[in-house]
Write an enzyme that holds these catalytic residues in place. Sequence first.
Site, PDB file in Angstrom:
ATOM      1  N   ASP A  32     -32.347 -22.129  20.941  1.00 27.99           N
ATOM      2  CA  ASP A  32     -32.820 -20.820  20.478  1.00 27.99           C
ATOM      3  C   ASP A  32     -33.922 -20.911  19.427  1.00 27.99           C
ATOM      4  OD1 ASP A  32     -31.252 -19.071  22.027  1.00 27.99           O
ATOM      5  OD2 ASP A  32     -29.504 -19.521  20.790  1.00 27.99           O
ATOM      6  N   HIS A  87     -25.010 -27.020  16.800  1.00 29.11           N
ATOM      7  CA  HIS A  87     -24.495 -26.866  18.159  1.00 29.11           C
ATOM      8  C   HIS A  87     -23.094 -27.448  18.222  1.00 29.11           C
ATOM      9  CE1 HIS A  87     -24.242 -26.988  22.540  1.00 29.11           C
ATOM     10  NE2 HIS A  87     -25.177 -26.071  22.502  1.00 29.11           N
TER      11      HIS A  87
END
Length: 371
Positions: free
Chosen positions: A308, A257
Site C-alpha cells: 500500500d 505486514h
Amino acid sequence: MIKAGLEDVVAGTSSICDVNGKDGILVYQGYNIHDLAQNSNFEEVIYLLWFGKLPNKSEYATFCKALQKHRSLNEHVINFMKSCPKDANPMDMLRTCVSVLALYDAEAQNSDREANINKAIRVTAQIPTIIAYFNCIRNNKPLLPPKEDGSMAANFLYMLNGVNPDDLSTKSLDIALILHADHELNASTFAARVASATLTDLYSSVVAAIGTLKGPLHGGANQEVIKTLIEIGDISKVDAFIKDLFANHKKIMGFGHRVYKTEDPRAHHLRQMSKDLGIKLGQSKWYEMSRAIEEDVLKEKGLYPNVDFYSASVYYMLGIPIDLYTPIFAMSRISGWSAHILEQYANNRLIRPRAEYTGPKNLKYTTIDNR
Ligand code: ACO
C-alpha cells in the site's frame, strides 16, 4: 496457546499463491511475482490464478474477449447507482453494487463450476465500470460505454477520465493490478473463503471480501498513505513528522505486514513505478518523500513498506481520486478472491473454528424488575 489474530496459523491448503515472508518471495501458481510483473499482463494473470496455468494464444484471446464483452452494466444497475448519495463512500458503493449485480444475474444461484466461472468473469469485468461510473455520476460527467477491446487497465482509465490514457499510465496500472491480484489467506480472501465454505453464492462471498478489504489495516491503508504524504507536504518535514508520530505511539500506514519480515516484493516494483512516474510527470516530490519516510521507519522501527505504501503515490500521479485507491485494489483482488472461491467450492468443508470462552459462568437469571 491461542495466537491473537491467527498469526502463523495454517488454516488450509491452496495451490494459488505462496507467500514466503522470511525471504520476501511471492509466487502465483508457481510463477514468481517479479517474472509476472516484468513480462505478463493482468488478464493473463487472472487466467493463471483461476485455471492454474498460463493461457495459450487461443485461450488468451477467448478469455480477453469474455472479459471485454461483459464490461457494460445493465440499465437497472446504472439507475440504482444514480439514485445513491453522491457523497457515498466508494467502497460502500462497490460492495452494494456487487450485491445489485447478483439481482440481475440469471446464474446467481447456480453453483455449477461453469456458472461460477461465468459469474467470476462478469463481476471481474464489471467492477472497473462500477468504480468509474460512480466517479462520473458524482462529478456530473457522462457515462462512457466501455470499450470492447483493449486491456482492463486502459479501459478503466478511459472510462474514468474520458480520454484515452498514455502508455506509461496504462502500463503502470496494469502492473499494479498484477501485484495486487492475490496474496494467500489475507483477511479479505479469508472472508471470501469462509463465506463460500457455507456454499453461499459467489456474489455473497465477494461482498464479504469487499467489506473486509475496506478496513484501514488492510486495503484501506493506501488512501491513508497519500493523506499522510499530503499532510507532511515537504521532504524537509519528514523526520520531525515521523519522530512525532512514533513519540505518540501511532502507526504509520503502508508499513508492516503480518507475514513479511523483510521487504514486500510488491513494494519493489511500486517504488520503481513511483520513481519513473515522478520523473516523467515532474512530480518526483512524492517519491522522494516516500523514500525519506521509508528510511526513517526502517531506522526507528525496523519496518518495511508494504504494497500500500508506494501504490499510493503511483495512483496519485495517475490522477486517480484518493477515495478510489481501495476500490482499485478490489478491481485487482477480485481475481484472487474468485480463484479462492472456486478452489473452496472444488474441495469444500465448512470453516468453523472454535473460541476459548472467557466470559462469566454459572449466572442465574433474574427477572427484569430485580436487576
Ligand atoms: N507503524 C508503526 N508501528 C507498527 C506498524 C506501523 N505501520 N505496524 C506494526 N507496528 C508495530 C506495532 O505497533 C507493534 O509494536 P509493539 O509490539 O511494540 O506493540 C508491532 O509492530 C507489531 O504490530 P501488529 O499491529 O501487532 O502487527 P500485525 O501483524 O497484527 O499487523 C498490520 C500487521 C495490520 C499490517 C500492521 O503492520 C499495520 O497496522 N500496518 C499499518 C496498516 C497497513 O499498512 N495495512 C496494510 C497491510 S498490507 C495489506 O493488507 C494489503
